[in-house]
Write an enzyme that holds these catalytic residues in place. Structure first.
Site, short mmCIF file in Angstrom:
data_model
loop_
_atom_site.label_atom_id
_atom_site.label_comp_id
_atom_site.label_asym_id
_atom_site.label_seq_id
_atom_site.Cartn_x
_atom_site.Cartn_y
_atom_site.Cartn_z
CD1 TRP A 130 -2.63 1.44 0.43
CD2 TRP A 130 -2.11 1.73 2.61
NE1 TRP A 130 -3.42 2.62 1.10
CE2 TRP A 130 -3.09 2.73 2.08
CE3 TRP A 130 -1.54 1.89 3.90
CZ2 TRP A 130 -3.67 3.60 3.41
CZ3 TRP A 130 -1.95 3.02 4.82
CH2 TRP A 130 -2.98 3.58 4.49
CG ASP A 211 -2.10 -2.72 7.32
OD1 ASP A 211 -3.29 -2.90 8.01
OD2 ASP A 211 -1.73 -1.88 6.61
CE LYS A 246 -10.05 -0.78 3.81
NZ LYS A 246 -9.85 0.17 2.68
C1 LMR Z 1 -7.10 1.50 -0.50
O1 LMR Z 1 -6.03 1.04 -0.35
O2 LMR Z 1 -7.59 1.91 -1.41
C2 LMR Z 1 -7.71 1.97 1.00
O3 LMR Z 1 -6.99 1.41 1.92
C3 LMR Z 1 -7.88 3.43 1.04
C4 LMR Z 1 -6.73 4.14 1.35
O4 LMR Z 1 -6.84 4.94 2.41
O5 LMR Z 1 -6.04 4.09 0.42
#
Ligand code: LMR
Length: 396
Positions: A130, A211, A246
């Site tokens: 992420w 996470d 979520k």
């Molecule tokens: C995502 O990865 O789309 C979600 O976790 C929202 C975010 O805050 O990025």
């Protein structure tokens, strides 16, 4: 005063949401941000959450500041959800859980805490991860490196390369791991792979930082917490940041937590004290409504059962739209292997699309994905899946 400031390029995920909202094309499909939409394309308000909120309003409680660590009932329920009822680490008082402002708040509190107390450590994240992981830990002052993870040739996991990399890390390195439903790839470790990884983490004296943003979106509540429970059973010290955004569809309420599972109660007490101080320096204390929602839903047997049922429905729907997309796109492009759509778990699939192909999807077909090629399958419905498959078949 501020002439020298460099312009903010925008967040790659939130910028796409803005662009999607401004797109006037009626057939547009949002497969970008990690938000679960229902079969009608709506953001659901779960029945269990509505009932919890009705009870909270009926109780009519005042709204004092919460303590820095959050509300006790919420924290107790979260720790049990993560570790399982009767877990030995809980019974031994080795777990310090604080309620946080979403799991992002938890990740950040944990990052600041670790930067203070393990200042010589570096952070290792999966390749890819992420986007915000790197920014958050760098923002806390860490050097952030990556370990091999996603195999673009197979759409699976480079598990041997990942292990080899982790075997070479200095002691006390912080290893960020996705507990389930890996963001962005949807590629997870199997239970057996976690059981192979944990001894490596122990031998190298590494600090796992989990996470867990999608508990219940992969295979089930307990199944998705396998890594948490296996790490706790191994006696390793580790962190886990978790979210209800979520799983309870309460994104803007910012319901999350951070837990440190420690070697002893004495250590957990020390960690708790410093986590409280870290919170005080950032946002002082978390949100009371978030605490009450989580405590009611997890702490009441009926609401809990209703939540598990609603969560299972969301999970099943995501599996069904994955299967539908796979069937349509395989029919349209018979020579190509799309099995990754079925094997990847949770909200996300890594499609292998290039940034140029993603741009083409958006510009020509009004189908929005992240430019890394990440698709949020939770934006698919039985009503739009065939059209998305046609668009994919055209650009692939
Ligand atoms: C995502 O990865 O789309 C979600 O976790 C929202 C975010 O805050 O990025």
């Amino acid at each position: 005063m501020f002439e020298h400031i460099t312009p903010y390029a925008g967040d790659p995920i939130f910028a796409l949401v803005d662009a999607f909202n401004q797109d006037a094309r009626p057939q547009k499909v949002n497969l970008s941000i990690g938000i679960y939409f229902d079969e009608q394309g709506h953001l659901p308000v779960l029945q269990c959450v509505q009932e919890a909120e009705r009870r909270i309003l009926a109780e009519g409680g005042a709204k004092p500041y919460l303590p820095m660590e959050g509300e006790a009932a919420c924290r107790t329920q979260v720790a049990r959800l993560l570790l399982g009822e009767g877990n030995a680490a809980l019974a031994e008082g080795r777990v310090a859980t604080i309620q946080t402002v979403g799991s992002s708040g938890g990740l950040k509190v944990g990052a600041d805490f670790l930067r203070t107390w393990l200042p010589d450590s570096a952070v290792w994240v999966s390749d890819p991860t992420w986007d915000n992981h790197r920014s958050m830990f760098e923002g806390s002052g860490f050097a952030v490196h990556s370990y091999p993870y996603y195999d673009s040739a197979t759409g699976g996991l480079r598990f041997d390369d990942m292990l080899a990399c982790l075997r070479g890390l200095p002691a006390r390195s912080i290893v960020l791991l996705h507990a389930c439903c890996h963001n962005p790839t949807g590629v997870d470790l199997t239970a057996a792979q976690w059981d192979t990884l944990i001894p490596v983490l122990r031998e190298r004296e590494l600090l796992p930082y989990l996470d867990l943003a999608y508990q219940g979106f992969g295979d089930g509540i307990a199944e998705d917490a396998h890594s948490v429970r296996a790490l706790a059973a191994s006696g390793l010290t580790f962190f886990v940041a978790n979210s209800f955004s979520k799983s309870m569809s309460v994104y803007g309420e910012r319901c999350g937590a951070l837990s440190a599972v420690c070697a002893s109660k004495a250590e957990a007490d020390l960690v708790m004290g410093q986590l409280r101080y870290t919170v005080r320096r950032i946002y002082s204390s978390p949100a009371i409504h978030a605490a009450r929602i989580v405590a009611h839903v997890l702490g009441d047997a009926d609401l809990r059962a209703q939540w598990e049922d609603e969560l299972a429905q969301m999970r099943s729907r995501m599996i069904e739209v994955r299967q539908a997309l796979h069937a349509h796109v395989t029919r349209l492009r018979p020579g190509r292997d799309f099995s990754f759509l079925l094997s990847q778990r949770g909200m996300f699939s890594y499609t292998g699309l290039t940034a140029a192909q993603v741009d083409q999807l958006r510009e020509e077909h009004a189908v929005y994905l992240i430019r890394s090629g990440r698709m949020c399958v939770a934006g698919l419905t039985q009503g739009n899946v065939e059209r998305v498959a046609q668009a994919l078949a055209e650009v692939f």
